[in-house]
Design an enzyme around this catalytic site. Structure first.
Site, PDB file in Angstrom:
ATOM      1  N   ILE A 271     -34.342 -14.982  45.967  1.00 26.95           N
ATOM      2  CA  ILE A 271     -35.043 -16.269  45.966  1.00 26.95           C
ATOM      3  C   ILE A 271     -36.299 -16.218  46.840  1.00 26.95           C
ATOM      4  O   ILE A 271     -37.379 -16.646  46.415  1.00 26.95           O
ATOM      5  CB  ILE A 271     -34.086 -17.391  46.471  1.00 26.95           C
ATOM      6  CG1 ILE A 271     -32.930 -17.555  45.488  1.00 26.95           C
ATOM      7  CG2 ILE A 271     -34.826 -18.714  46.674  1.00 26.95           C
ATOM      8  CD1 ILE A 271     -33.321 -17.906  44.078  1.00 26.95           C
TER       9      ILE A 271
ATOM     10  N   ASP B 299     -38.298 -10.360  56.693  1.00 23.59           N
ATOM     11  CA  ASP B 299     -36.886 -10.072  56.428  1.00 23.59           C
ATOM     12  C   ASP B 299     -36.411  -9.126  57.523  1.00 23.59           C
ATOM     13  O   ASP B 299     -37.153  -8.224  57.936  1.00 23.59           O
ATOM     14  CB  ASP B 299     -36.705  -9.418  55.059  1.00 23.59           C
ATOM     15  CG  ASP B 299     -35.271  -9.547  54.549  1.00 23.59           C
ATOM     16  OD1 ASP B 299     -35.050 -10.248  53.535  1.00 23.59           O
ATOM     17  OD2 ASP B 299     -34.353  -8.955  55.170  1.00 23.59           O
TER      18      ASP B 299
ATOM     19  N   LYS C 228     -28.102 -30.277  44.752  1.00 26.89           N
ATOM     20  CA  LYS C 228     -28.046 -28.848  44.411  1.00 26.89           C
ATOM     21  C   LYS C 228     -26.597 -28.410  44.125  1.00 26.89           C
ATOM     22  O   LYS C 228     -26.314 -27.723  43.140  1.00 26.89           O
ATOM     23  CB  LYS C 228     -28.647 -28.024  45.560  1.00 26.89           C
ATOM     24  CG  LYS C 228     -28.457 -26.540  45.453  1.00 26.89           C
ATOM     25  CD  LYS C 228     -29.217 -25.935  44.295  1.00 26.89           C
ATOM     26  CE  LYS C 228     -28.750 -24.528  44.020  1.00 26.89           C
ATOM     27  NZ  LYS C 228     -29.338 -23.951  42.826  1.00 26.89           N
TER      28      LYS C 228
ATOM     29  N   CYS D  52     -24.398 -18.590  42.645  1.00 28.66           N
ATOM     30  CA  CYS D  52     -24.476 -20.056  42.640  1.00 28.66           C
ATOM     31  C   CYS D  52     -23.217 -20.692  42.044  1.00 28.66           C
ATOM     32  O   CYS D  52     -22.443 -21.314  42.759  1.00 28.66           O
ATOM     33  CB  CYS D  52     -25.710 -20.504  41.867  1.00 28.66           C
ATOM     34  SG  CYS D  52     -27.235 -20.098  42.717  1.00 28.66           S
TER      35      CYS D  52
HETATM   36  N1  LIG Z   1     -29.791 -15.724  43.655  1.00 32.81           N
HETATM   37  C1  LIG Z   1     -29.843 -16.855  42.988  1.00 32.81           C
HETATM   38  O1  LIG Z   1     -29.807 -16.874  41.759  1.00 32.81           O
HETATM   39  C2  LIG Z   1     -30.004 -18.181  43.700  1.00 32.81           C
HETATM   40  C3  LIG Z   1     -30.441 -19.299  42.983  1.00 32.81           C
HETATM   41  C4  LIG Z   1     -30.633 -20.504  43.653  1.00 32.81           C
HETATM   42  C5  LIG Z   1     -30.331 -20.585  45.008  1.00 32.81           C
HETATM   43  N2  LIG Z   1     -29.887 -19.482  45.676  1.00 32.81           N
HETATM   44  C6  LIG Z   1     -29.620 -19.614  47.105  1.00 32.81           C
HETATM   45  O2  LIG Z   1     -30.723 -19.037  47.808  1.00 32.81           O
HETATM   46  C7  LIG Z   1     -30.265 -18.482  49.046  1.00 32.81           C
HETATM   47  C8  LIG Z   1     -30.706 -17.036  49.139  1.00 32.81           C
HETATM   48  O3  LIG Z   1     -30.053 -16.323  48.102  1.00 32.81           O
HETATM   49  P1  LIG Z   1     -30.562 -14.901  47.615  1.00 32.81           P
HETATM   50  O4  LIG Z   1     -29.889 -14.675  46.303  1.00 32.81           O
HETATM   51  O5  LIG Z   1     -32.044 -14.821  47.703  1.00 32.81           O
HETATM   52  O6  LIG Z   1     -29.918 -13.978  48.752  1.00 32.81           O
HETATM   53  P2  LIG Z   1     -30.249 -12.422  49.043  1.00 32.81           P
HETATM   54  O7  LIG Z   1     -29.048 -11.883  49.696  1.00 32.81           O
HETATM   55  O8  LIG Z   1     -30.792 -11.796  47.796  1.00 32.81           O
HETATM   56  O9  LIG Z   1     -31.456 -12.473  50.081  1.00 32.81           O
HETATM   57  C9  LIG Z   1     -31.348 -12.946  51.377  1.00 32.81           C
HETATM   58  C10 LIG Z   1     -32.278 -12.136  52.266  1.00 32.81           C
HETATM   59  O10 LIG Z   1     -32.280 -12.730  53.566  1.00 32.81           O
HETATM   60  C11 LIG Z   1     -32.351 -11.698  54.543  1.00 32.81           C
HETATM   61  N3  LIG Z   1     -31.896 -12.277  55.800  1.00 32.81           N
HETATM   62  C12 LIG Z   1     -30.662 -12.742  56.117  1.00 32.81           C
HETATM   63  N4  LIG Z   1     -30.660 -13.279  57.350  1.00 32.81           N
HETATM   64  C13 LIG Z   1     -31.919 -13.137  57.846  1.00 32.81           C
HETATM   65  C14 LIG Z   1     -32.545 -13.490  59.059  1.00 32.81           C
HETATM   66  N5  LIG Z   1     -31.880 -14.119  60.025  1.00 32.81           N
HETATM   67  N6  LIG Z   1     -33.843 -13.203  59.221  1.00 32.81           N
HETATM   68  C15 LIG Z   1     -34.549 -12.570  58.248  1.00 32.81           C
HETATM   69  N7  LIG Z   1     -34.016 -12.209  57.060  1.00 32.81           N
HETATM   70  C16 LIG Z   1     -32.706 -12.498  56.861  1.00 32.81           C
HETATM   71  C17 LIG Z   1     -31.483 -10.589  53.977  1.00 32.81           C
HETATM   72  O11 LIG Z   1     -31.825  -9.333  54.531  1.00 32.81           O
HETATM   73  C18 LIG Z   1     -31.829 -10.691  52.466  1.00 32.81           C
HETATM   74  O12 LIG Z   1     -32.888  -9.822  52.116  1.00 32.81           O
HETATM   75  C19 LIG Z   1     -28.749 -18.678  49.064  1.00 32.81           C
HETATM   76  O13 LIG Z   1     -28.441 -19.836  49.778  1.00 32.81           O
HETATM   77  C20 LIG Z   1     -28.408 -18.867  47.608  1.00 32.81           C
HETATM   78  O14 LIG Z   1     -27.235 -19.631  47.436  1.00 32.81           O
HETATM   79  C21 LIG Z   1     -29.724 -18.278  45.066  1.00 32.81           C
END
Ligand SMILES: NC(=O)c1ccc[n+]([C@@H]2O[C@H](COP(=O)([O-])OP(=O)(O)OC[C@H]3O[C@@H](n4cnc5c(N)ncnc54)[C@H](O)[C@@H]3O)[C@@H](O)[C@H]2O)c1
Length: 402
Positions: A10, A29, A197, A251
């Site tokens: 995301i 990140d 959401k 999700c």
């Molecule tokens: N993947 C989807 O389809 C989707 C869709 C809508 C909403 N979401 C929501 O979006 C959010 C993120 O999901 P995602 O799929 O992108 O997760 P992801 O695991 O792909 O990415 C998260 C990133 O955050 C980084 N991270 C974690 N803690 C950190 C910190 N303290 N400082 C810096 N970087 C940090 C991790 O290294 C990772 O690269 C979640 O809450 C998820 O529920 C996801």
């Protein structure tokens, strides 16, 4: 300048979209390998249009780093898993990221939480951290709705929700998203944004569970669930979804549990729906067993699962039905089934193939777990196989269904 925290599925496309639409963006990140890959000019996952967007964002001056920046707007997009036992959201990543933002941000900075959180999480877990820091910051919740496989299009075109304490701050953040988003952007309060959401994903989960339950009822009495759903959907006010091998991803298989965890005595339909979806891979495993008996296939080593991802045409395997099925099979102490996915290059599970033809050669019963375009282009290679099609997509004769 906007500092996007968390550059996963995301955060990365969001940062790229902002940077390619005139916003100054730094992506942060804590995963140094991920940042190094991005700085080497490579994207970190496959997604239609992502590479082009990346190129446009680089032209727009985006930078990637492991350091948090001092700036006036932060967008936090870190994971929000749920606690498997209590079913409640685990906000630890969000809390940690906000703590790190508070260490560097100026007074009155806006901290936008994009991560999906259950209603009340900002009140319960984020505000106390802000209060303890002694800094005044503006909190905003801007949940993300995009679907992997169609992210770029959906980022541009989906409607969005912005929840803010102060409507003026909400309008300011709305203008930031409106730099690229052509959809309608609604400004509301934080708790409403949190709830919408989770409710959206819960709506999808409950409807999928209904279709899965119909599949089981129809299987029990030899009825054709697909024909029944097709006819029912001709009713002007009925729109039943299709059954499948289970629900995965980050999700729909996760967020509804937040409501069950927070409201266990109220969220009964949701609880039952999640249990139905979670037990669907075991139902498929049972179908495999029935078909093996019927067709005289005695060696589980000759069963091949096609697809490892949680949905078609993406490379995301999180919570995927195939992984759930393999876990369930492992509990029966059986040898691993064979697995092939054209989109997964890394070795993720035992018994995984990287060559489609070799996989087919070693498989008598092929189970279509994921409806990648790839298999639709290869029906000719499947003739002569026993096929369990969990998505009702295979045009070959004699195919089994769930
Ligand atoms: N993947 C989807 O389809 C989707 C869709 C809508 C909403 N979401 C929501 O979006 C959010 C993120 O999901 P995602 O799929 O992108 O997760 P992801 O695991 O792909 O990415 C998260 C990133 O955050 C980084 N991270 C974690 N803690 C950190 C910190 N303290 N400082 C810096 N970087 C940090 C991790 O290294 C990772 O690269 C979640 O809450 C998820 O529920 C996801």
């Amino acid at each position: 300048m906007i500092n996007v925290i968390g550059l996963g599925y995301i955060g990365l496309p969001t940062a790229l979209m902002l940077a390619s639409h005139g916003q100054a963006v730094v992506g942060t990140d804590y995963n140094a390998d991920l940042v190094a890959t991005l700085n080497a000019g490579k994207t970190t996952f496959k997604e239609d249009g992502l590479d082009e967007l990346f190129a446009a964002a680089l032209k727009g001056g985006i930078r990637f780093t492991t350091e948090y920046q001092r700036t006036d707007i932060y967008i936090v997009s870190v994971p929000t898993p749920y606690d498997k036992f209590s079913k409640k959201v685990d906000p630890c990543y969000v809390v940690k990221a906000v703590e790190q933002v508070l260490e560097v941000c100026p007074e009155e900075a806006v901290v936008v939480i994009e991560s999906t959180i259950s209603p009340g999480t900002i009140d319960k877990s984020v505000r106390p951290v802000v209060a303890a820091s002694g800094k005044r910051v503006q909190l905003v919740h801007a949940p993300e709705r995009i679907i992997p496989g169609n992210m770029v299009y959906e980022l541009l075109n989906n409607n969005r929700t912005i929840g803010a304490d102060d409507p003026a701050v909400g309008e300011r953040i709305k203008a930031v998203y409106a730099s690229f988003c052509r959809g309608e952007i609604v400004v509301t309060d934080i708790r409403t944004a949190e709830m919408t959401k989770v409710v959206e994903n819960t709506y999808r989960a409950v409807n999928i569970a209904f279709a899965n339950e119909l599949a089981r009822i129809c299987r029990h009495d030899g009825m054709d669930v697909y024909e029944i759903i097709r006819i029912c959907n001709m009713h002007p006010r009925v729109n039943i979804l299709q059954p499948g091998p289970g629900v995965g991803g980050h999700c729909i298989s996760v967020d509804p549990w937040f409501l069950v965890g927070d409201y266990p005595s109220l969220a009964k339909v949701i609880d039952e729906s999640m249990r139905t979806n979670d037990s669907q891979p075991a139902f498929v495993l049972n179908r495999i067993h029935e078909i093996m008996k019927e067709r005289g296939i005695t060696d589980p080593g000759r069963v091949g699962l096609y697809g490892l991802t949680y949905k078609e045409n993406v490379d995301d395997v999180r919570e995927s039905p195939t992984l759930q099925l393999l876990e369930c099979q492992e509990r029966h102490l059986a040898d691993p089934l064979k697995v092939y996915d054209p989109l997964i290059e890394k070795d993720i599970v035992p018994g995984q193939y990287h060559d489609f033809d070799a996989f087919l050669r070693d498989t008598d019963l092929l189970v279509i777990m994921v409806k990648h375009d790839h298999i639709k282009q290869n029906w000719d290679k499947l003739s002569g196989k026993v096929i369990l099609d969990c998505h009702n997509i295979c045009p070959l004769p004699g195919v089994y269904h769930i």
